[in-house]
Design a protein around this motif. Structure first.
Motif, short mmCIF file in Angstrom:
data_model
loop_
_atom_site.label_atom_id
_atom_site.label_comp_id
_atom_site.label_asym_id
_atom_site.label_seq_id
_atom_site.Cartn_x
_atom_site.Cartn_y
_atom_site.Cartn_z
N LYS A 31 0.84 -1.19 0.00
CA LYS A 31 0.00 0.00 0.00
C LYS A 31 0.88 1.25 0.00
O LYS A 31 1.85 1.34 0.75
CB LYS A 31 -0.91 0.00 1.22
CG LYS A 31 -1.95 1.12 1.21
CD LYS A 31 -2.90 1.00 2.39
CE LYS A 31 -3.91 2.15 2.35
NZ LYS A 31 -4.84 2.10 3.52
N PHE A 34 -2.07 6.80 2.06
CA PHE A 34 -2.68 6.77 3.39
C PHE A 34 -3.26 8.14 3.74
O PHE A 34 -2.73 9.18 3.33
CB PHE A 34 -1.64 6.41 4.46
CG PHE A 34 -0.88 5.15 4.18
CD1 PHE A 34 -1.26 3.96 4.76
CD2 PHE A 34 0.23 5.17 3.34
CE1 PHE A 34 -0.55 2.79 4.51
CE2 PHE A 34 0.96 4.02 3.10
CZ PHE A 34 0.56 2.82 3.68
N PHE A 36 -4.56 9.83 7.48
CA PHE A 36 -4.72 9.62 8.90
C PHE A 36 -5.31 10.87 9.55
O PHE A 36 -4.86 11.99 9.30
CB PHE A 36 -3.37 9.31 9.55
CG PHE A 36 -2.73 8.04 9.06
CD1 PHE A 36 -3.26 6.81 9.40
CD2 PHE A 36 -1.61 8.09 8.25
CE1 PHE A 36 -2.67 5.63 8.96
CE2 PHE A 36 -1.01 6.92 7.80
CZ PHE A 36 -1.54 5.68 8.15
N GLN A 48 -8.32 7.40 8.11
CA GLN A 48 -8.17 6.40 9.16
C GLN A 48 -7.95 7.11 10.49
O GLN A 48 -7.04 7.93 10.62
CB GLN A 48 -6.98 5.49 8.86
CG GLN A 48 -6.62 4.53 9.98
CD GLN A 48 -7.67 3.47 10.18
OE1 GLN A 48 -8.09 2.81 9.22
NE2 GLN A 48 -8.11 3.28 11.41
N TYR A 62 1.06 0.80 10.87
CA TYR A 62 1.20 2.22 11.18
C TYR A 62 1.02 2.41 12.68
O TYR A 62 0.51 1.52 13.37
CB TYR A 62 0.17 3.07 10.42
CG TYR A 62 -1.26 2.85 10.88
CD1 TYR A 62 -1.80 3.58 11.94
CD2 TYR A 62 -2.07 1.89 10.27
CE1 TYR A 62 -3.10 3.36 12.38
CE2 TYR A 62 -3.36 1.67 10.70
CZ TYR A 62 -3.88 2.41 11.75
OH TYR A 62 -5.16 2.19 12.18
N VAL A 96 4.91 4.47 9.28
CA VAL A 96 4.02 3.77 8.36
C VAL A 96 4.87 2.84 7.50
O VAL A 96 5.90 3.26 6.96
CB VAL A 96 3.25 4.75 7.44
CG1 VAL A 96 2.25 3.99 6.58
CG2 VAL A 96 2.56 5.83 8.24
N GLU A 189 -1.41 13.04 5.27
CA GLU A 189 -1.67 12.34 4.02
C GLU A 189 -0.31 11.91 3.46
O GLU A 189 0.61 12.72 3.39
CB GLU A 189 -2.40 13.22 3.02
CG GLU A 189 -3.78 13.66 3.49
CD GLU A 189 -4.46 14.61 2.51
OE1 GLU A 189 -4.17 14.52 1.30
OE2 GLU A 189 -5.27 15.44 2.97
#
Length: 447
Positions: A31, A34, A36, A48, A62, A96, A189
């Protein structure tokens, strides 16, 4: 229609799963994007949620890392990303798991009902954001982090030194250090980007990302002076010469990922001058290896740049810096002229910088500290080769000036860097940068 026996069908399903499941697991492991949202309450749509208790582990991929302790603050739950944040009384880390590559990190930071001040470092103390201050608001800032792994796509691995085995630069994670008087982290991000110009750094302890305070290099400070569009990939390591960089397969690693239009900045000399074989010397193996690095880089349609070695702190009775590097800076200049390679004469600029501070004052740019300045430091530190954060920051500005004077293409991505004259450096008294949590009294390899 042909009906297959049950056992044959079951076998076929098992075979299919055997191939499908690893592919699915790989897709999860690989992946590269992301979002967060930090704090308490519900996550913003598409994000997330990360609570203070979300500690990093490989299964989750993460979380807060390296023993970090944070608290959540809620200001206005209805404002989603801006309505709350996490902060800490001490610097804290968030990591991460990501594959190798360049990543654009966009940080939302600040407190809509208070003051905020945050400094961000990535991986092994690469300075990304410097004291971003907010007041009753939040700000978004973006920067590029290069992630690398020891594996070489053409086969084999980089021969890491024992001191590198626990280094954040070489692990499987993108790690961020949040520091400052009040670091308020609202959201993150993270997205892999493949359109960056990557500047690879090849060098020694004066270039490497030093893990621990108070040691520092220009390679981990120069990241602060580029906006998105340029990634800095620091492959330098303490104690290396051109020959050991080559033998450790570090050049192979760079050549396996460098692309047309990228750069390779090359600074060696301190350790090369200690090599005493019959074919060694400034105008022998040093020159030949420099040419090899340049030719290999050009074969990849990338751009080599020669950086002469930083001067050591050595003054004569007239308060002028003495050359302790022999013919090596001159040999580098000659190679640059012969092969028409851009030259950044950091050897000259660093000497001007030290002379501007004076014999005694220049200690403030190096690792010169009395005993007990740091934990577990019973003896004085007195190093005339390796820099502290102030010295490394000023030398990064020198390199930035070299980029400008050569009109390299990456010049247009430079930010917050007005003209800099090393003969008139920033006053050390006004320099302020919060220290990272890790420190060591062990001198880096090389001298």
């Amino acid at each position: 229609m042909i009906k297959l026996p049950y056992k044959i069908l079951l076998c076929a399903v098992c075979i299919s799963l055997r191939f499908i499941l690893p592919a699915q697991l790989f897709a999860q492991a690989a992946k590269t994007s992301f979002k967060f949202d930090f704090g308490s309450g519900k996550a913003a749509p598409g994000y997330q949620k990360v609570n203070p208790g979300d500690v990093f582990n490989d299964a989750k991929g993460y979380g807060f890392d390296f023993g970090s302790k944070v608290t959540a603050v809620t200001r206005d739950g209805g404002k989603k990303l801006m309505g709350g944040y996490v902060t800490g009384d001490q610097p804290f880390y968030f990591s991460v798991n990501v594959p190798e590559g360049n990543y654009k990190v966009t940080l939302t930071a600040g407190d809509i009902k208070g003051e905020g001040s945050i400094t961000v470092r990535a991986e092994s103390r690469r300075l990304m954001l410097e004291q971003v201050k907010t007041s009753n608001t939040v700000e978004k800032r973006s920067f590029i982090v290069n992630i690398r792994k020891p594996d070489i796509s053409t086969g084999g691995k980089v021969a890491l030194k024992p001191r590198e085995l626990g280094k954040y630069d070489w692990d499987n994670k993108l790690s961020l250090e949040f520091n400052g008087t009040k670091p308020c982290v609202d959201a993150l991000e993270i997205e892999r980007v493949d359109d960056q110009v990557t500047v690879y750094l090849a060098g020694n302890s004066t270039v490497v990302d030093q893990d621990d305070e108070p040691w520092c290099s220009w390679g981990q400070m120069i990241t602060r002076f580029f906006k998105s569009g340029v990634a800095i990939a620091d492959h330098a390591e303490s104690g290396l010469s051109l020959g050991s960089f080559l033998n450790g397969r570090r050049l192979d690693k760079v050549l396996s990922v460098i692309k047309p239009g990228d750069y390779l900045f090359i600074e060696f000399g301190h350790n090369d001058q200690k090599e005493k074989g019959p074919e060694d010397g400034a105008y022998k193996s040093y020159t030949e290896r420099f040419k090899l690095f340049i030719n290999k880089t050009r074969q990849k349609k990338a751009i080599p740049v020669i950086v002469t070695s930083t001067s050591r702190r050595a003054f004569n009775d007239s308060n002028k810096v003495v050359n302790t590097l022999g013919d090596y800076p001159d040999a580098a200049r000659k190679v640059a002229a012969e092969l028409n390679v851009p030259l950044i004469d950091l050897n000259v600029m660093s000497a001007r910088f030290y002379e501007a501070l004076g014999n005694e004052g220049s200690k403030k740019a190096f690792v010169w500290y009395p005993a007990n300045s740091f934990p577990n430091q019973p003896k004085d530190l007195a190093d005339n080769t390796h820099f502290n954060s102030y010295g490394a920051y000023e030398l990064a500005k020198c390199v930035i000036e070299g980029i400008k004077s050569n009109h390299l293409g990456i010049e247009r991505y430079i930010i917050d860097a007005p003209p800099f004259d090393p003969a008139h450096p920033d006053p050390v008294e006004t320099f302020s940068l919060p220290a990272s949590p890790k420190n060591s009294t062990i001198k880096p390899d090389g001298n």
